[in-house]
Motif scaffolding. Structure first.
Motif, PDB file in Angstrom:
ATOM      1  N   SER A  57       0.838  -1.203   0.000  1.00  0.00           N
ATOM      2  CA  SER A  57       0.000   0.000   0.000  1.00  0.00           C
ATOM      3  C   SER A  57       0.868   1.246   0.000  1.00  0.00           C
ATOM      4  O   SER A  57       1.881   1.312   0.702  1.00  0.00           O
ATOM      5  N   PHE A  58       0.465   2.226  -0.810  1.00  0.00           N
ATOM      6  CA  PHE A  58       1.155   3.513  -0.920  1.00  0.00           C
ATOM      7  C   PHE A  58       0.154   4.607  -0.542  1.00  0.00           C
ATOM      8  O   PHE A  58      -1.033   4.481  -0.825  1.00  0.00           O
ATOM      9  N   LEU A  62       3.164   9.547  -3.181  1.00  0.00           N
ATOM     10  CA  LEU A  62       3.755   8.290  -3.635  1.00  0.00           C
ATOM     11  C   LEU A  62       2.699   7.410  -4.304  1.00  0.00           C
ATOM     12  O   LEU A  62       2.965   6.771  -5.324  1.00  0.00           O
ATOM     13  N   ALA A  63       1.476   7.405  -3.790  1.00  0.00           N
ATOM     14  CA  ALA A  63       0.382   6.640  -4.392  1.00  0.00           C
ATOM     15  C   ALA A  63       0.030   7.196  -5.768  1.00  0.00           C
ATOM     16  O   ALA A  63      -0.248   6.432  -6.705  1.00  0.00           O
ATOM     17  N   VAL A  66       2.666   6.018  -8.231  1.00  0.00           N
ATOM     18  CA  VAL A  66       2.445   4.601  -8.545  1.00  0.00           C
ATOM     19  C   VAL A  66       1.322   4.454  -9.560  1.00  0.00           C
ATOM     20  O   VAL A  66       1.442   3.731 -10.548  1.00  0.00           O
ATOM     21  N   VAL A  78      10.760  -1.733  -3.629  1.00  0.00           N
ATOM     22  CA  VAL A  78       9.952  -1.064  -2.605  1.00  0.00           C
ATOM     23  C   VAL A  78      10.582  -1.310  -1.238  1.00  0.00           C
ATOM     24  O   VAL A  78      10.955  -2.441  -0.917  1.00  0.00           O
ATOM     25  N   GLY A  80       9.661  -0.609   2.867  1.00  0.00           N
ATOM     26  CA  GLY A  80       8.546  -0.244   3.716  1.00  0.00           C
ATOM     27  C   GLY A  80       8.578  -1.002   5.021  1.00  0.00           C
ATOM     28  O   GLY A  80       9.630  -1.472   5.449  1.00  0.00           O
ATOM     29  N   ALA A 102       4.362   0.996   2.088  1.00  0.00           N
ATOM     30  CA  ALA A 102       5.543   1.493   1.367  1.00  0.00           C
ATOM     31  C   ALA A 102       5.985   2.841   1.893  1.00  0.00           C
ATOM     32  O   ALA A 102       5.160   3.715   2.179  1.00  0.00           O
ATOM     33  N   GLU A 103       7.285   2.994   2.015  1.00  0.00           N
ATOM     34  CA  GLU A 103       7.880   4.263   2.419  1.00  0.00           C
ATOM     35  C   GLU A 103       8.777   4.821   1.323  1.00  0.00           C
ATOM     36  O   GLU A 103       9.044   6.016   1.285  1.00  0.00           O
ATOM     37  N   MET A 105      10.011   3.945  -3.052  1.00  0.00           N
ATOM     38  CA  MET A 105       9.778   3.143  -4.253  1.00  0.00           C
ATOM     39  C   MET A 105      10.746   3.561  -5.343  1.00  0.00           C
ATOM     40  O   MET A 105      11.043   4.732  -5.498  1.00  0.00           O
ATOM     41  N   ALA A 133       8.183   8.161   0.525  1.00  0.00           N
ATOM     42  CA  ALA A 133       6.939   8.632   1.134  1.00  0.00           C
ATOM     43  C   ALA A 133       7.273   9.668   2.194  1.00  0.00           C
ATOM     44  O   ALA A 133       8.112   9.432   3.044  1.00  0.00           O
ATOM     45  N   HIS A 137       2.524  12.616   4.582  1.00  0.00           N
ATOM     46  CA  HIS A 137       1.749  12.310   3.381  1.00  0.00           C
ATOM     47  C   HIS A 137       1.582  13.527   2.473  1.00  0.00           C
ATOM     48  O   HIS A 137       0.551  13.713   1.845  1.00  0.00           O
TER      49      HIS A 137
END
Length: 169
Positions: A57-58, A62-63, A66, A78, A80, A102-103, A105, A133, A137
């Protein structure tokens, strides 16, 4: 006593990323990454390959990265941490699932496939750089290039005229 919860995965996406948005507008991306392990069967001596699937999970920027750049088949690195969650399935049975949060990538593979080009391609290109990440956030701050180490001053050439002439040999 100190503890460490760190996971490093290098593998390929088994499907396109799933992107959702929280009410706050922050993005969440979920991917499934396959890693493989080769071993030799002790009884038959036959080489076999075992595939393990990892849910990752991101969050936040970062999400979004992705969702924009990764696709099924993309190679990815990755970093994390593991997080186990408890849930109740549709039959009322309590279950546990362990995910990777995930922290950081890194997209791997060639430029043309953005990580999905497994055969050929220009693998000398790092795939677009690494992404980390942020703690809150928010969009990650660009990493400054490391400063080159200062070079030591060159030593002067030895001056042999300063040597004593009283050398016994």
């Amino acid at each position: 006593m100190a503890s460490v919860n760190k996971v490093i995965i290098v593998g390929n996406l088994g499907r396109d990323p799933e992107i959702r948005y929280m009410p706050s507008g922050d993005a969440i991306a979920n991917i499934a990454v396959a890693t493989s392990y080769k071993s030799k069967d002790r009884n038959t001596g036959e080489q076999k390959e075992l595939t393990e699937w990892h849910r990752i999970s991101f969050f936040g920027r970062l999400a979004e990265i992705v969702g924009q750049y990764l696709k099924k088949g993309s190679s990815v690195y990755v970093e994390g941490r593991l997080q186990t969650r408890k849930y109740t399935d549709k039959d009322g049975v309590e279950k546990y699932a362990t995910d990777i949060i995930a922290e950081q990538m890194q997209m791997l593979g060639g430029r043309s496939g953005m990580g999905g080009d497994a055969g050929g391609g220009d693998d000398s290109y790092g795939g677009g750089g690494g992404y980390e990440a942020p703690a809150s956030h928010q969009a990650p701050a660009p990493r400054p290039a490391p400063a080159p180490a200062p070079r030591p001053a060159p030593k002067p050439a030895p001056n042999f005229s300063d040597l004593d002439d009283d050398i016994p040999f």
